[in-house]
Design an enzyme around this catalytic site. Structure first.
Site, PDB file in Angstrom:
ATOM      1  N   LYS A 105       0.843  -1.200   0.000  1.00 10.19           N
ATOM      2  CA  LYS A 105       0.000   0.000   0.000  1.00 10.19           C
ATOM      3  C   LYS A 105       0.874   1.244   0.000  1.00 10.19           C
ATOM      4  O   LYS A 105       1.517   1.559   0.998  1.00 10.19           O
ATOM      5  CB  LYS A 105      -0.938   0.049   1.215  1.00 10.19           C
ATOM      6  CG  LYS A 105      -2.019   1.105   0.976  1.00 10.19           C
ATOM      7  CD  LYS A 105      -2.633   1.671   2.199  1.00 10.19           C
ATOM      8  CE  LYS A 105      -1.830   2.716   2.894  1.00 10.19           C
ATOM      9  NZ  LYS A 105      -1.730   4.015   2.171  1.00 10.19           N
TER      10      LYS A 105
ATOM     11  N   GLY B  21       7.156   4.749   8.194  1.00 11.78           N
ATOM     12  CA  GLY B  21       6.300   5.913   8.392  1.00 11.78           C
ATOM     13  C   GLY B  21       6.517   6.495   9.772  1.00 11.78           C
ATOM     14  O   GLY B  21       7.601   6.357  10.350  1.00 11.78           O
ATOM     15  N   SER B  22       5.483   7.108  10.310  1.00  8.87           N
ATOM     16  CA  SER B  22       5.649   7.823  11.572  1.00  8.87           C
ATOM     17  C   SER B  22       5.711   6.854  12.760  1.00  8.87           C
ATOM     18  O   SER B  22       5.164   5.753  12.710  1.00  8.87           O
ATOM     19  CB  SER B  22       4.488   8.794  11.765  1.00  8.87           C
ATOM     20  OG  SER B  22       3.278   8.078  11.763  1.00  8.87           O
ATOM     21  N   THR B  23       6.371   7.300  13.815  1.00  7.74           N
ATOM     22  CA  THR B  23       6.475   6.475  15.023  1.00  7.74           C
ATOM     23  C   THR B  23       5.083   6.232  15.612  1.00  7.74           C
ATOM     24  O   THR B  23       4.797   5.133  16.114  1.00  7.74           O
ATOM     25  CB  THR B  23       7.421   7.151  16.038  1.00  7.74           C
ATOM     26  OG1 THR B  23       8.729   7.179  15.454  1.00  7.74           O
ATOM     27  CG2 THR B  23       7.497   6.403  17.351  1.00  7.74           C
TER      28      THR B  23
ATOM     29  N   GLY C  86       3.552   3.514  13.686  1.00 13.72           N
ATOM     30  CA  GLY C  86       4.330   2.304  13.977  1.00 13.72           C
ATOM     31  C   GLY C  86       3.880   1.661  15.277  1.00 13.72           C
ATOM     32  O   GLY C  86       3.722   0.434  15.386  1.00 13.72           O
TER      33      GLY C  86
ATOM     34  N   GLU D 109      10.223   0.847  10.302  1.00 21.00           N
ATOM     35  CA  GLU D 109      11.252   1.865  10.072  1.00 21.00           C
ATOM     36  C   GLU D 109      10.556   3.194  10.298  1.00 21.00           C
ATOM     37  O   GLU D 109       9.703   3.590   9.503  1.00 21.00           O
ATOM     38  CB  GLU D 109      11.784   1.710   8.644  1.00 21.00           C
ATOM     39  CG  GLU D 109      13.167   2.305   8.492  1.00 21.00           C
ATOM     40  CD  GLU D 109      13.107   3.733   8.021  1.00 21.00           C
ATOM     41  OE1 GLU D 109      13.083   4.621   8.906  1.00 21.00           O
ATOM     42  OE2 GLU D 109      13.080   3.966   6.827  1.00 21.00           O
TER      43      GLU D 109
ATOM     44  N   CYS E 294      13.387  10.513   6.801  1.00 20.10           N
ATOM     45  CA  CYS E 294      13.350   9.991   8.171  1.00 20.10           C
ATOM     46  C   CYS E 294      14.697  10.141   8.859  1.00 20.10           C
ATOM     47  O   CYS E 294      14.760  10.340  10.063  1.00 20.10           O
ATOM     48  CB  CYS E 294      12.895   8.545   8.170  1.00 20.10           C
ATOM     49  SG  CYS E 294      13.822   7.538   7.017  1.00 20.10           S
TER      50      CYS E 294
ATOM     51  N   GLU F  90      10.209  15.457  15.592  1.00 19.19           N
ATOM     52  CA  GLU F  90      10.503  15.382  14.170  1.00 19.19           C
ATOM     53  C   GLU F  90       9.642  16.432  13.453  1.00 19.19           C
ATOM     54  O   GLU F  90       8.427  16.434  13.590  1.00 19.19           O
ATOM     55  CB  GLU F  90      10.122  13.982  13.673  1.00 19.19           C
ATOM     56  CG  GLU F  90      10.538  13.698  12.275  1.00 19.19           C
ATOM     57  CD  GLU F  90      10.247  12.254  11.844  1.00 19.19           C
ATOM     58  OE1 GLU F  90       9.174  11.737  12.189  1.00 19.19           O
ATOM     59  OE2 GLU F  90      11.088  11.665  11.152  1.00 19.19           O
TER      60      GLU F  90
HETATM   61  P1  NAI Z   1       1.992   8.045   8.375  1.00 15.92           P
HETATM   62  O1  NAI Z   1       2.871   7.259   9.248  1.00 15.92           O
HETATM   63  O2  NAI Z   1       0.622   8.334   8.837  1.00 15.92           O
HETATM   64  O3  NAI Z   1       1.872   7.342   6.943  1.00 15.92           O
HETATM   65  C1  NAI Z   1       2.723   6.373   6.424  1.00 15.92           C
HETATM   66  C2  NAI Z   1       1.911   5.294   5.743  1.00 15.92           C
HETATM   67  O4  NAI Z   1       1.123   4.601   6.715  1.00 15.92           O
HETATM   68  C3  NAI Z   1       0.919   5.778   4.696  1.00 15.92           C
HETATM   69  O5  NAI Z   1       0.883   4.842   3.656  1.00 15.92           O
HETATM   70  C4  NAI Z   1      -0.397   5.798   5.445  1.00 15.92           C
HETATM   71  O6  NAI Z   1      -1.507   5.659   4.617  1.00 15.92           O
HETATM   72  C5  NAI Z   1      -0.260   4.580   6.316  1.00 15.92           C
HETATM   73  N1  NAI Z   1      -1.057   4.594   7.551  1.00 15.92           N
HETATM   74  C6  NAI Z   1      -1.528   5.650   8.252  1.00 15.92           C
HETATM   75  N2  NAI Z   1      -2.196   5.224   9.335  1.00 15.92           N
HETATM   76  C7  NAI Z   1      -2.139   3.870   9.332  1.00 15.92           C
HETATM   77  C8  NAI Z   1      -2.631   2.852  10.207  1.00 15.92           C
HETATM   78  N3  NAI Z   1      -3.290   3.153  11.308  1.00 15.92           N
HETATM   79  N4  NAI Z   1      -2.374   1.584   9.905  1.00 15.92           N
HETATM   80  C9  NAI Z   1      -1.672   1.254   8.793  1.00 15.92           C
HETATM   81  N5  NAI Z   1      -1.196   2.169   7.933  1.00 15.92           N
HETATM   82  C10 NAI Z   1      -1.421   3.463   8.194  1.00 15.92           C
HETATM   83  O7  NAI Z   1       2.721   9.377   8.027  1.00 15.92           O
HETATM   84  P2  NAI Z   1       2.000  10.738   7.533  1.00 15.92           P
HETATM   85  O8  NAI Z   1       0.732  10.986   8.196  1.00 15.92           O
HETATM   86  O9  NAI Z   1       1.962  10.687   6.090  1.00 15.92           O
HETATM   87  O10 NAI Z   1       3.061  11.794   8.059  1.00 15.92           O
HETATM   88  C11 NAI Z   1       2.977  12.257   9.402  1.00 15.92           C
HETATM   89  C12 NAI Z   1       4.341  12.380   9.978  1.00 15.92           C
HETATM   90  O11 NAI Z   1       4.974  11.112   9.985  1.00 15.92           O
HETATM   91  C13 NAI Z   1       5.301  13.244   9.198  1.00 15.92           C
HETATM   92  O12 NAI Z   1       5.168  14.590   9.524  1.00 15.92           O
HETATM   93  C14 NAI Z   1       6.617  12.698   9.623  1.00 15.92           C
HETATM   94  O13 NAI Z   1       6.995  13.274  10.835  1.00 15.92           O
HETATM   95  C15 NAI Z   1       6.344  11.230   9.826  1.00 15.92           C
HETATM   96  N6  NAI Z   1       6.762  10.409   8.701  1.00 15.92           N
HETATM   97  C16 NAI Z   1       7.917   9.708   8.808  1.00 15.92           C
HETATM   98  C17 NAI Z   1       8.362   8.948   7.752  1.00 15.92           C
HETATM   99  C18 NAI Z   1       9.622   8.174   7.843  1.00 15.92           C
HETATM  100  O14 NAI Z   1      10.136   7.741   6.829  1.00 15.92           O
HETATM  101  N7  NAI Z   1      10.137   7.935   9.012  1.00 15.92           N
HETATM  102  C19 NAI Z   1       7.648   8.887   6.494  1.00 15.92           C
HETATM  103  C20 NAI Z   1       6.399   9.613   6.490  1.00 15.92           C
HETATM  104  C21 NAI Z   1       6.013  10.350   7.559  1.00 15.92           C
END
Ligand code: NAI
Length: 777
Positions: free
Chosen positions: A190, A241-243, A246, A263, A297, A392
């Site tokens: 996804k 994605g976000s902590t 995670g 990660e 990240c 972050e």
């Molecule tokens: P997010 O962690 O919400 O999204 C990442 C992925 O997870 C997307 O594909 C999203 O659709 C999916 N997702 C969201 N909620 C989920 C759930 N409950 N269960 C399974 N999958 C889910 O990140 P978002 O909202 O796009 O960004 C928010 C903050 O997260 C950013 O401001 C940044 O600080 C951090 N972030 C960190 C990343 C990294 O590589 N460490 C990458 C993206 C965001």
């Protein structure tokens, strides 16, 4: 006009890349996309727009997948998996190679589409994202080819659910899909809702690469679809994605038996010592924090600069910021593109505007009137506890503070809940290599930053998640031990009885904490009976406070991790020697507890101690060559304090076989002995006491696994929990571990403790740290 004047008056001319091919590909799909399931695109369902963040224009309509879509994707992946695995390593290698070739042949199409959808400068998507994705498939074609000879004892996991973010849409896809497919798994991926297009293009082109139907499936949509994937009937979830998310996924998968890698976020330090090459360090910072608008990240988002050079360094940095160009991401002369979405722009703005400390310097470059742009920003003079120093931001915002000594630099660097990456700039290689092991980070870059390669493992410690991507180490997350799985573990009930003590001398079996025998805090113990009802003695019942004391003792013994492998091997041999001297006594004790098998169990325990003594000075990591001027040392470091719930069966071997790998590789342990048969472990205290094991390295408690496991799993100073207990503890251990995202290994199947499965233990007892050093020409 002098040459100097010509240079000063020269300006960049715009050099925009054409979007027409990418837009034509979108148009060829009618501008509306369903998911990619079982080898073809499904009809679009309910859709949402995906926009170009630089202009706000809609690029395409993407389907919000339904539960039925996800179910169909999982069913297709399930059906395809045995055939894909049976294709063999060579067969899969050919397909992965074909994918790499197609990524190469269509590299400009991918780069432009990525830039349109994400807003990153075309220079980056063209020179970094897409080439790294290609390299990932090439490199993993090689792992597929070598799997049968180099990993003969590993097997695919099955179906992998993968949820990825929007900051490196195609590259994160490559990091997830390449190892999964190479090892014989199939995938339901996804992509993030803001950036699904390159994943859909990738799926489209996979058909041309000969990827069999159902091997790769893409379902699109928001977090709700992510949740569906996480809940689906799959063997593994890989998430970046976000902590915060995670942690939700850790809880949602607790007790399901799904393998999990996370990660997550970071707040990575960028340390500049006073002898650094300042111009290079400034240029490095541009890559560290302004690469991809800081939406990285592992961005070097926390500048720590040595006090004596701080002002000069800030001056240089500001003058470099003055020359950064922000604007149309398709323009090849642009440094800073658009932030992924207005929502992310609002988050960055809110976080920065809420800060009242320090001084803010904003790059003076003109900002486009429309689109999601945020100027490069530097905030100096923040206190270490300031929220901008800890949170972050995920935007082009650098926060900075100063330090005086290397020790202070390390302390500041580690003063965060994260542990993803760190950068060190100094011309003194001794200093750099002294500091690198002290940094709590999965990746350390020396005199360079944000370097990635398929051969070098990437991933974090602490709340930056667990698991590695890339390198041989990354393959562990997509394989399991081969062979027949053991029986489902069940608790072995303790014997009961009413008899009298066999030993007239009443020995009180205490706990073993910090190298000393300690009474249990609660003052309770339980009678331990033999199979024929004889009273063998009393074992203490530990409680939460005893766990806390044991963890404190373990953490006071941190220096164990810094001892040499040679020294640890000596101690393990010494343990074996002292156990051997008392082998008859232990064999009798085991026979008394379980009824039989004592002599063999002691023999296997001795062998196990020897085996881990052998490994103690041989788990050295390796050097990964990258296709540019550098080498990444993949160092194996201890995980820290490991809580271990020992197996019910094999009262001595179960203790030794879990303790020995942990301590051999530099960890401290808090072990909870076999619940039904605790007394061999309590006899082992004396072996420990006579074998020079430093106090606190091994702590042993006796008592109820069910009561003690939640405390161990929730304890913030415990870095990992392993359970081989007969009690069904995986749900509680995995759920409680979400607090500090500790690593868990909650086994639900019995193991043959006489058979070596060294790899699983080596992986569980170590963290891989990639230390990048300049090397070669
Ligand atoms: P997010 O962690 O919400 O999204 C990442 C992925 O997870 C997307 O594909 C999203 O659709 C999916 N997702 C969201 N909620 C989920 C759930 N409950 N269960 C399974 N999958 C889910 O990140 P978002 O909202 O796009 O960004 C928010 C903050 O997260 C950013 O401001 C940044 O600080 C951090 N972030 C960190 C990343 C990294 O590589 N460490 C990458 C993206 C965001």
């Amino acid at each position: 006009m002098t040459i100097k004047e010509i240079f000063e008056t020269m300006d960049y001319g715009p050099a925009p890349e054409s979007a027409s091919e990418a837009l034509a590909w979108i148009a060829s799909h009618g501008g509306r996309f369903g998911g990619f399931i079982d080898g073809s695109f499904s009809e679009p369902g309910e859709t949402f727009p995906t926009k170009n963040p630089a202009t706000g224009e809609t690029l395409a309509e993407i389907t919000q997948a339904t539960q039925a879509d996800v179910d169909r994707a999982v069913a297709a992946a399930r059906k395809a998996q045995p055939g894909w695995a049976a294709l063999g390593g060579h067969g899969r290698a050919k397909v992965l190679y074909a994918i790499a070739r197609i990524l190469q042949k269509q590299s400009r199409l991918f780069a432009v589409l990525e830039t349109l959808d994400n807003g990153k400068p075309i220079r980056e998507s063209r020179d970094i994202d897409i080439p790294l994705a290609q390299r990932h498939f090439y490199h993993h074609a090689g792992y597929a080819e070598l799997m049968e000879t180099q990993l003969p004892d590993r097997a695919p996991l099955g179906v992998c659910g993968q949820v990825i973010p929007w900051n490196f849409p195609l590259l994160m896809l490559a990091w997830k899909v390449a190892p999964a497919l190479a090892m014989g798994n199939t995938v339901v991926l996804k992509p993030a809702e803001y950036t699904s297009l390159t994943a859909l293009l990738f799926a489209d082109l996979c058909r041309q690469a000969g990827v069999p139907k159902g091997v790769l499936n893409v379902v699109t949509g928001d977090g709700a679809v992510g949740e569906m994937v996480v809940r689906a009937d799959v063997e593994k979830i890989a998430f970046t994605g976000s902590t915060a998310v995670g942690r939700i996924i850790r809880e949602a998968t607790a007790g399901t038996g799904k393998s999990l890698t996370l990660e997550l976020g970071g707040k990575s330090p960028y340390i500049v010592f006073d002898d650094a090459d300042m111009d290079s360090a400034v240029e490095g910072l541009v890559d560290a924090i302004w690469f991809n608008q800081g939406q990285v990240c592992c961005a070097g988002s926390r500048l720590l600069v040595q006090e004596g050079v701080a002002n000069a360094f800030y001056r240089k940095l500001k003058s470099r910021m003055d020359r950064l160009r922000i604007g149309d991401p398709l323009d090849k002369a642009i440094d800073i593109g658009a932030v992924v979405d207005p929502v992310q722009l609002a988050t960055i703005t809110r976080l920065v505007d809420a800060n009242t400390e320090g001084e803010r310097y904003v790059a003076p470059c003109p900002i486009p009137a429309t689109g999601s742009f945020y100027p490069p920003t530097l905030i100096t003079g923040l206190s270490p506890a300031a929220s901008l120093m800890q949170e972050e931001i995920f935007g082009p915002v650098l926060v900075a503070t100063t330090f005086r000594t290397p020790a202070e630099a390390v302390e500041l660097a580690n003063n965060t809940r994260y542990g993803l990456a760190a950068t060190v700039w100094t011309e003194n290689i001794n200093l750099a290599l002294d500091v690198a092991p002290k940094l709590a980070a999965g990746v350390v870059w020396i005199n360079g930053t944000n370097m990635f390669d398929a051969a070098a493992p990437f991933g974090g410690v602490r709340e930056s998640g667990f698991g590695r991507e890339g390198g041989w180490e990354g393959l562990a997350a997509y394989t399991k031990a081969g062979g027949k799985p053991g029986e489902a573990l069940k608790p072995i009930p303790a014997f009961t009885g009413e008899g009298e003590a066999t030993d007239p001398l009443d020995r009180t079996h205490k706990l073993y904490i910090g190298g000393k025998q300690a009474r249990p805090d609660g003052g309770y113990s339980r009678a331990v009976w033999g199979p024929k009802g004889a009273l063998l003695g009393h074992a203490s019942l530990a409680n939460r406070k005893d766990i806390r004391n044991a963890v404190e003792a373990a953490n006071a013994a941190k220096s164990w991790g810094r001892t040499t492998g040679h020294a640890r091997a000596q101690i393990l041999y010494f343990l074996a020697e002292n156990l051997s001297a008392r082998s008859d006594e232990f064999a009798r004790r085991i026979d008394g507890l379980t009824g039989s098998g004592g002599a063999q169990e002691v023999e296997h325990s001795l062998r196990t101690l020897f085996r881990w003594a052998a490994w103690a000075d041989k788990v050295d990591g390796r050097a990964a060559g990258a296709p540019f001027r550098g080498v990444a040392l993949a160092m194996r470091e201890p995980v820290g304090t490991i809580g271990i719930l020992c197996p019910d069966a094999f009262p001595l071997l179960g203790l030794v076989a879990t303790m020995a790998p942990a301590i051999a590789l530099g960890n401290r342990t808090v072990l909870v002995a076999s619940e039904p048969f605790p007394l061999a472990a309590t006899d082992f205290y004396q072996v420990l006491e006579t074998s020079d094991v430093p106090g606190g390295v091994v702590n042993i408690l006796t008592g109820s696994h069910k009561e003690l496991a939640p405390t161990l799993a929730a304890h913030l100073d415990v870095d990992a929990v392993w359970s081989f207990s007969g009690q069904p503890l995986a749900p509680v251990i995995e759920a409680k571990s979400a607090g500090n995202l500790k690593r868990t290994w909650a086994e639900t199947r019995s193991r043959d403790w006489t058979r070596a499965d060294d790899r699983s233990f080596i992986d569980a007892a170590t963290e891989v740290k990639s230390v990048w050093i300049p090397y070669g020409e």
